[in-house]
Scaffold this active site. Structure first.
Site, mmCIF file in Angstrom:
data_model
loop_
_atom_site.group_PDB
_atom_site.id
_atom_site.type_symbol
_atom_site.label_atom_id
_atom_site.label_comp_id
_atom_site.label_asym_id
_atom_site.label_seq_id
_atom_site.Cartn_x
_atom_site.Cartn_y
_atom_site.Cartn_z
ATOM 1 N N GLY A 102 47.228 47.224 39.668
ATOM 2 C CA GLY A 102 47.916 48.497 40.402
ATOM 3 C C GLY A 102 49.240 48.758 39.915
ATOM 4 O O GLY A 102 49.477 50.048 39.880
ATOM 5 N N GLU B 138 42.581 42.383 36.668
ATOM 6 C CA GLU B 138 41.653 42.501 37.861
ATOM 7 C C GLU B 138 40.328 41.557 37.367
ATOM 8 O O GLU B 138 39.529 40.902 38.210
ATOM 9 C CB GLU B 138 41.211 43.853 38.039
ATOM 10 C CG GLU B 138 42.192 44.801 38.786
ATOM 11 C CD GLU B 138 43.167 45.320 37.732
ATOM 12 O OE1 GLU B 138 43.302 44.850 36.618
ATOM 13 O OE2 GLU B 138 43.923 46.210 38.338
ATOM 14 N N GLU C 194 48.617 50.513 36.705
ATOM 15 C CA GLU C 194 48.019 51.764 36.834
ATOM 16 C C GLU C 194 49.072 52.858 37.770
ATOM 17 O O GLU C 194 48.926 54.119 37.174
ATOM 18 C CB GLU C 194 46.950 51.575 37.952
ATOM 19 C CG GLU C 194 45.765 51.081 37.212
ATOM 20 C CD GLU C 194 44.521 50.199 38.211
ATOM 21 O OE1 GLU C 194 45.165 49.735 39.059
ATOM 22 O OE2 GLU C 194 43.443 50.802 38.100
ATOM 23 N N ALA D 230 47.847 45.650 43.222
ATOM 24 C CA ALA D 230 47.393 45.977 44.359
ATOM 25 C C ALA D 230 47.655 44.305 45.315
ATOM 26 O O ALA D 230 47.765 43.350 44.734
ATOM 27 C CB ALA D 230 46.228 46.200 44.667
HETATM 28 N N1 COA Z 1 49.406 40.665 45.702
HETATM 29 C C1 COA Z 1 49.800 39.850 46.460
HETATM 30 N N2 COA Z 1 51.188 38.936 46.454
HETATM 31 C C2 COA Z 1 51.699 38.920 45.114
HETATM 32 C C3 COA Z 1 51.032 39.604 44.148
HETATM 33 C C4 COA Z 1 49.916 40.531 44.359
HETATM 34 N N3 COA Z 1 49.388 41.210 43.257
HETATM 35 N N4 COA Z 1 51.749 39.252 42.920
HETATM 36 C C5 COA Z 1 52.572 38.505 43.379
HETATM 37 N N5 COA Z 1 52.514 38.233 44.763
HETATM 38 C C6 COA Z 1 53.292 37.265 45.523
HETATM 39 C C7 COA Z 1 52.970 35.947 45.349
HETATM 40 O O1 COA Z 1 51.800 35.655 46.197
HETATM 41 C C8 COA Z 1 54.371 35.326 45.930
HETATM 42 O O2 COA Z 1 54.322 35.193 47.142
HETATM 43 P P1 COA Z 1 54.818 33.947 48.244
HETATM 44 O O3 COA Z 1 56.183 33.512 47.587
HETATM 45 O O4 COA Z 1 54.645 34.255 49.604
HETATM 46 O O5 COA Z 1 53.905 32.877 47.777
HETATM 47 C C9 COA Z 1 55.367 35.930 45.413
HETATM 48 O O6 COA Z 1 54.705 37.276 45.072
HETATM 49 C C10 COA Z 1 55.984 35.777 43.976
HETATM 50 O O7 COA Z 1 54.769 35.598 43.078
HETATM 51 P P2 COA Z 1 54.623 34.296 42.210
HETATM 52 O O8 COA Z 1 53.180 34.181 41.860
HETATM 53 O O9 COA Z 1 55.358 33.044 43.067
HETATM 54 O O10 COA Z 1 55.532 34.562 40.976
HETATM 55 P P3 COA Z 1 55.550 33.837 39.459
HETATM 56 O O11 COA Z 1 56.669 34.365 38.804
HETATM 57 O O12 COA Z 1 55.030 32.487 39.592
HETATM 58 O O13 COA Z 1 54.253 34.882 38.931
HETATM 59 C C11 COA Z 1 52.972 36.772 38.360
HETATM 60 C C12 COA Z 1 54.209 36.263 38.639
HETATM 61 C C13 COA Z 1 53.071 38.165 38.433
HETATM 62 C C14 COA Z 1 52.435 36.331 36.921
HETATM 63 C C15 COA Z 1 51.850 36.170 39.501
HETATM 64 O O14 COA Z 1 52.686 36.684 40.803
HETATM 65 C C16 COA Z 1 50.527 36.859 39.566
HETATM 66 O O15 COA Z 1 49.801 36.563 38.617
HETATM 67 N N6 COA Z 1 50.415 38.094 40.472
HETATM 68 C C17 COA Z 1 49.361 38.651 40.670
HETATM 69 C C18 COA Z 1 48.875 39.679 39.430
HETATM 70 C C19 COA Z 1 47.755 40.395 39.581
HETATM 71 O O16 COA Z 1 46.598 39.711 39.323
HETATM 72 N N7 COA Z 1 47.669 41.627 40.059
HETATM 73 C C20 COA Z 1 46.381 42.415 39.970
HETATM 74 C C21 COA Z 1 46.014 42.738 41.417
HETATM 75 S S1 COA Z 1 44.372 43.594 41.308
#
Ligand code: COA
Length: 258
Positions: free
Chosen positions: A112, A135, A115, A66
């Site tokens: 999400g 989460e 999910e 999400a």
């Molecule tokens: N919500 C909003 N934005 C998200 C996102 C999310 N769930 N997951 C990734 N993004 C965005 C990042 O903020 C970043 O945006 P920016 O370039 O404007 O800063 C972009 O996507 C790229 O992500 P980034 O974190 O730079 O990539 P990465 O390869 O370093 O890491 C992940 C990849 C998936 C490990 C990391 O993005 C992450 O942990 N995301 C969140 C996962 C999460 O907790 N999901 C559950 C949500 S309830």
């Protein structure tokens, strides 16, 4: 079908729905949730569409969860509404969709995103996929059905560990857990999804819809899935597809379902 955050293409009775916010790793904001519902609603009505493949745009992510930026200042009421609307519009809607839905997990499937993949009828993954429910690391719990569907698919102990550790598992582990059915290379992921869709297309769509409902009814509280099966089995005997399928078998020819 024109959407801001989705790409939909339809070929040979197969629809491919791509979540398309690659710069945000396809994170699900409210707009995207609404668009997924609208797209599936249109695919339901489109008689040409018989199987749906759900995947993510770009090379890194299926869906990274999400949209955290969108919900970071939500109140308790807004949080409840986010989960309830999402479940109604997308996650339960897809799980109960009467046409087969295959998730082709092409990278991160987190929160999400996992999910969403779990709401599909089954999943395949590319070998770079990473799946998890992070989460609790954000101070929330899975809100789009993750606490219910993950234990159904992988068992309670594995689900508890994934939710409590907020860690990610790789594609091979996901296959060992029964979370995805097949693992392949990135390049072969969509061809494999299409091959599986092609096998499904040989069969009676009416029978498949009834089977989806009967399988799902096993997991619904207060609903007797065995009774659903008995009723649907009986009803099948009144369909043209049953006449065609049995006639084709007895006459040693390929069935041609309408
Ligand atoms: N919500 C909003 N934005 C998200 C996102 C999310 N769930 N997951 C990734 N993004 C965005 C990042 O903020 C970043 O945006 P920016 O370039 O404007 O800063 C972009 O996507 C790229 O992500 P980034 O974190 O730079 O990539 P990465 O390869 O370093 O890491 C992940 C990849 C998936 C490990 C990391 O993005 C992450 O942990 N995301 C969140 C996962 C999460 O907790 N999901 C559950 C949500 S309830």
């Amino acid at each position: 079908m024109d959407f801001e955050n989705l790409l939909v293409e339809i070929n040979d009775n197969i629809a491919i729905v791509r979540i398309n916010r690659p710069k945000k790793l396809n994170a699900l904001n409210r707009e995207t949730i609404g668009e997924i519902h609208s797209a599936f609603d249109a695919l339901l009505k489109n008689q040409d569409v018989k199987v749906v493949i759900l995947t993510g745009s770009g090379e890194k992510a299926f869906v990274a969860g999400a949209d955290i930026a969108e919900f970071s200042d939500y109140s308790v009421e807004e949080g409840k509404d986010l989960a309830a609307k999402g479940q109604e519009l997308v996650f339960d809607y897809i799980a109960n969709f009467p046409k087969p839905v295959i998730a082709a997990v092409n990278g991160f499937a987190l929160g999400g995103g996992l999910e969403l993949a779990m709401s599909a009828h089954f999943r395949i993954a590319s070998d770079n996929a990473k799946l998890g429910l992070p989460e609790t690391s954000l101070g929330v719990i899975p809100g789009y059905g993750g606490t219910q569907r993950l234990p159904e698919l992988v068992g309670k102990g594995r689900a508890m560990e994934m939710i409590m550790t907020a860690g990610m598992i790789d594609a091979e582990t996901a296959k060992n857990y029964g979370l995805v059915n097949h693992v392949t290379s990135v390049e072969e992921l969509l061809p494999l999804a299409e091959k599986l869709a092609g096998k499904i297309l040989n069969n009676s769509m009416q029978a498949i819809s009834s089977a989806i409902k009967a399988v799902n009814d096993n997991y619904k509280i207060g609903v007797d899935g065995y009774q659903t099966e008995i009723d649907s089995f009986g009803n099948a005997f009144g369909t043209e597809d049953f006449k065609e399928g049995t006639d084709a078998f007895l006459n040693k020819r390929k069935a041609n379902f309408k």
